[in-house]
Every structure is written in structure tokens, then in C-alpha cells.
Design a protein around this motif. Structure first.
Motif, PDB file in Angstrom:
ATOM      1  N   ARG A   1       0.834  -1.209   0.000  1.00 25.25           N
ATOM      2  CA  ARG A   1       0.000   0.000   0.000  1.00 25.25           C
ATOM      3  C   ARG A   1       0.864   1.253   0.000  1.00 25.25           C
ATOM      4  O   ARG A   1       0.588   2.196  -0.745  1.00 25.25           O
ATOM      5  N   ALA A   2       1.913   1.270   0.822  1.00 30.63           N
ATOM      6  CA  ALA A   2       2.793   2.442   0.911  1.00 30.63           C
ATOM      7  C   ALA A   2       3.490   2.701  -0.428  1.00 30.63           C
ATOM      8  O   ALA A   2       3.567   3.842  -0.887  1.00 30.63           O
ATOM      9  N   ILE A   3       3.968   1.627  -1.080  1.00 34.30           N
ATOM     10  CA  ILE A   3       4.658   1.770  -2.365  1.00 34.30           C
ATOM     11  C   ILE A   3       3.665   2.242  -3.440  1.00 34.30           C
ATOM     12  O   ILE A   3       3.972   3.138  -4.227  1.00 34.30           O
ATOM     13  N   ALA A   4       2.465   1.673  -3.437  1.00 31.34           N
ATOM     14  CA  ALA A   4       1.447   2.057  -4.425  1.00 31.34           C
ATOM     15  C   ALA A   4       1.062   3.529  -4.244  1.00 31.34           C
ATOM     16  O   ALA A   4       0.883   4.261  -5.223  1.00 31.34           O
ATOM     17  N   GLN A   5       0.963   3.957  -3.002  1.00 29.54           N
ATOM     18  CA  GLN A   5       0.613   5.352  -2.697  1.00 29.54           C
ATOM     19  C   GLN A   5       1.730   6.281  -3.194  1.00 29.54           C
ATOM     20  O   GLN A   5       1.456   7.303  -3.824  1.00 29.54           O
TER      21      GLN A   5
ATOM     22  N   GLY B   1       3.026   3.946 -19.413  1.00 30.93           N
ATOM     23  CA  GLY B   1       3.121   2.590 -18.900  1.00 30.93           C
ATOM     24  C   GLY B   1       1.867   2.058 -18.235  1.00 30.93           C
ATOM     25  O   GLY B   1       0.861   2.751 -18.101  1.00 30.93           O
ATOM     26  N   ARG B   2       1.984   0.783 -17.838  1.00 32.50           N
ATOM     27  CA  ARG B   2       0.897   0.097 -17.135  1.00 32.50           C
ATOM     28  C   ARG B   2       1.358  -0.199 -15.715  1.00 32.50           C
ATOM     29  O   ARG B   2       2.379  -0.857 -15.519  1.00 32.50           O
ATOM     30  N   PRO B   3       0.599   0.259 -14.719  1.00 34.16           N
ATOM     31  CA  PRO B   3       1.010   0.005 -13.343  1.00 34.16           C
ATOM     32  C   PRO B   3       0.905  -1.486 -12.994  1.00 34.16           C
ATOM     33  O   PRO B   3      -0.069  -2.136 -13.355  1.00 34.16           O
ATOM     34  N   VAL B   4       1.925  -1.994 -12.332  1.00 36.57           N
ATOM     35  CA  VAL B   4       1.872  -3.364 -11.820  1.00 36.57           C
ATOM     36  C   VAL B   4       0.888  -3.338 -10.649  1.00 36.57           C
ATOM     37  O   VAL B   4       0.995  -2.461  -9.784  1.00 36.57           O
ATOM     38  N   PRO B   5      -0.085  -4.259 -10.612  1.00 39.64           N
ATOM     39  CA  PRO B   5      -1.021  -4.258  -9.474  1.00 39.64           C
ATOM     40  C   PRO B   5      -0.250  -4.403  -8.150  1.00 39.64           C
ATOM     41  O   PRO B   5       0.681  -5.203  -8.065  1.00 39.64           O
TER      42      PRO B   5
ATOM     43  N   VAL C   1      10.622  -0.979 -18.265  1.00 45.42           N
ATOM     44  CA  VAL C   1      10.020  -0.998 -16.933  1.00 45.42           C
ATOM     45  C   VAL C   1      10.576   0.124 -16.056  1.00 45.42           C
ATOM     46  O   VAL C   1      11.720   0.547 -16.207  1.00 45.42           O
ATOM     47  N   LEU C   2       9.720   0.569 -15.146  1.00 48.64           N
ATOM     48  CA  LEU C   2      10.109   1.516 -14.105  1.00 48.64           C
ATOM     49  C   LEU C   2      10.215   0.683 -12.831  1.00 48.64           C
ATOM     50  O   LEU C   2       9.273  -0.039 -12.487  1.00 48.64           O
ATOM     51  N   VAL C   3      11.365   0.758 -12.171  1.00 50.08           N
ATOM     52  CA  VAL C   3      11.589  -0.088 -11.001  1.00 50.08           C
ATOM     53  C   VAL C   3      12.032   0.716  -9.786  1.00 50.08           C
ATOM     54  O   VAL C   3      12.589   1.801  -9.911  1.00 50.08           O
ATOM     55  N   LEU C   4      11.741   0.138  -8.629  1.00 50.03           N
ATOM     56  CA  LEU C   4      12.349   0.586  -7.377  1.00 50.03           C
ATOM     57  C   LEU C   4      13.535  -0.333  -7.208  1.00 50.03           C
ATOM     58  O   LEU C   4      13.370  -1.562  -7.222  1.00 50.03           O
ATOM     59  N   ALA C   5      14.723   0.218  -7.076  1.00 48.19           N
ATOM     60  CA  ALA C   5      15.916  -0.620  -6.999  1.00 48.19           C
ATOM     61  C   ALA C   5      16.646  -0.367  -5.690  1.00 48.19           C
ATOM     62  O   ALA C   5      16.305   0.538  -4.932  1.00 48.19           O
TER      63      ALA C   5
ATOM     64  N   ARG D   1      20.204  -7.834 -10.022  1.00 55.15           N
ATOM     65  CA  ARG D   1      19.951  -6.482  -9.529  1.00 55.15           C
ATOM     66  C   ARG D   1      18.618  -6.472  -8.795  1.00 55.15           C
ATOM     67  O   ARG D   1      17.563  -6.575  -9.431  1.00 55.15           O
ATOM     68  N   PRO D   2      18.654  -6.386  -7.455  1.00 54.90           N
ATOM     69  CA  PRO D   2      17.393  -6.413  -6.715  1.00 54.90           C
ATOM     70  C   PRO D   2      16.510  -5.237  -7.104  1.00 54.90           C
ATOM     71  O   PRO D   2      16.977  -4.099  -7.146  1.00 54.90           O
ATOM     72  N   HIS D   3      15.251  -5.533  -7.391  1.00 55.88           N
ATOM     73  CA  HIS D   3      14.323  -4.482  -7.799  1.00 55.88           C
ATOM     74  C   HIS D   3      12.879  -4.940  -7.591  1.00 55.88           C
ATOM     75  O   HIS D   3      12.607  -6.133  -7.480  1.00 55.88           O
ATOM     76  N   LEU D   4      11.998  -3.968  -7.572  1.00 53.56           N
ATOM     77  CA  LEU D   4      10.560  -4.204  -7.517  1.00 53.56           C
ATOM     78  C   LEU D   4       9.980  -3.431  -8.696  1.00 53.56           C
ATOM     79  O   LEU D   4      10.218  -2.225  -8.814  1.00 53.56           O
ATOM     80  N   THR D   5       9.277  -4.115  -9.596  1.00 53.83           N
ATOM     81  CA  THR D   5       8.741  -3.454 -10.793  1.00 53.83           C
ATOM     82  C   THR D   5       7.479  -2.661 -10.446  1.00 53.83           C
ATOM     83  O   THR D   5       6.538  -3.205  -9.879  1.00 53.83           O
TER      84      THR D   5
END
Length: 178
Positions: free
Chosen positions: A24-28, A38-42, A93-97, A129-133
């Protein structure tokens, strides 16, 4: 030799799951970026991939789980700081790394890769490379953010997920602490 081309397959990957509150925090935070591409990853699909397996024959899943259960785990809960926004153009992709991958995480990934070698998964050896898409089909520069990202992903286990019609389902999980 039997013809295995008709064997049912599942798309599988190992990952660290993301807690609901963190999702929730990341989505916010992502929402505040007001992205126009782009298309948001759920949010329910947020995770940190450890090893992508791809299409796996259903008959192999039990053996994969047995091999994963023997992986030498870090012996501690993992703490991965996601503190960078990045665009991976090649993948769109847009990632949090992570600026700095924890050594325990790198050891876990290496151990998983070694455990999966006998199954012959095609994998070009590339640096982990650790990441969250955050977004797929993303074609713009790195977005400006009013607040710098600083999310700490905490994991006490790693999970084998199945990707099916855009949804991820946990098939099995193993503790990171013995």
C-alpha cells in the motif's frame, strides 16, 4: 523417449514477497508520481524476484521444491532497502531498486541459481539487480519525486510463485531462518 511437448506448464519464479502494508505504501508513493506512461503493476503483485524460471513442466515442480528446500538460507530475515527509482529501457520498466544489495541476499540468489542448475533452465548469466517493478511498458525518463523512495522490504521466507493471467499465486515457501 516420450514426447513431452504436450505436458502442462506453469510460469514460475522465486521471489521475496512484499507485506500488504508495504504494498500500500509503495502504491501510494507511485500514485504521487502521477505517471503518464506505462501500465502500473497491481500492488498485490509487488515482489522482489530472486530467480525467474519461466515455463516449467508441472511434473518438475515437486523436484524444484525439493531442491529449493535444500538451499542454504541466510539464517536471518532479509532486509532490502529500495531507495532508487530507475528505468530499464531494454525491458521498458520503471523499477524501485536497491543502491546496495545486502550480501545475504546475493548469497541466497547464488544458492538458488546453483540449486536450479540440474533442471537446465535457460538463463543468460547476468548480474542480479534487486528491484521491484512499478510499471511495465514505461517509455519516459526517470520521474521526479517529491519524496525520495526509502522502502525497506523485510522477508522471513522466500516463495515460489506461479504467474497466471497477470496474477501471482504462491505455490510454496521456505523460511530464511532455520
Amino acid at each position: 523417449m516420450s514426447d513431452e511437448s504436450h505436458e502442462p506448464v506453469k510460469r514460475l519464479f522465486f521471489a521475496l514477497n512484499c507485506a500488504a502494508q508495504q504494498r500500500r505504501a509503495i502504491a501510494q508513493w507511485r500514485g504521487a508520481l502521477q505517471l503518464r506512461s506505462g501500465r502500473p503493476v497491481p500492488a498485490e503483485n509487488f515482489h522482489l524476484t530472486l530467480k525467474f524460471l519461466g515455463a516449467v513442466g508441472v511434473a518438475q515442480i515437486a523436484d524444484i521444491c525439493t531442491a529449493a528446500a535444500k538451499v542454504r538460507v541466510p539464517g536471518v530475515a532479509l532486509r532490502v532497502v529500495l531507495d532508487r527509482v530507475d528505468v530499464w529501457r531494454k525491458h521498458g520498466v520503471l523499477v524501485l531498486a536497491s543502491e546496495q544489495a545486502p550480501p545475504e541476499l546475493l548469497r541466497l540468489v547464488y544458492a538458488l541459481e546453483q540449486a536450479m542448475l540440474p533442471f537446465g533452465f535457460e538463463d543468460s548469466p547476468k548480474e542480479f539487480r534487486p528491484h521491484l517493478t512499478l510499471m511495465r511498458d514505461y517509455r519516459l525518463p526517470v520521474p521526479e519525486s517529491a519524496t525520495a523512495p526509502e522502502f525497506i522490504l523485510r522477508a522471513e521466507h522466500f516463495t515460489l510463485f506461479e504467474s497466471h493471467k497477470g496474477r501471482y499465486r504462491a505455490l510454496a515457501e521456505w523460511p530464511l531462518m532455520p
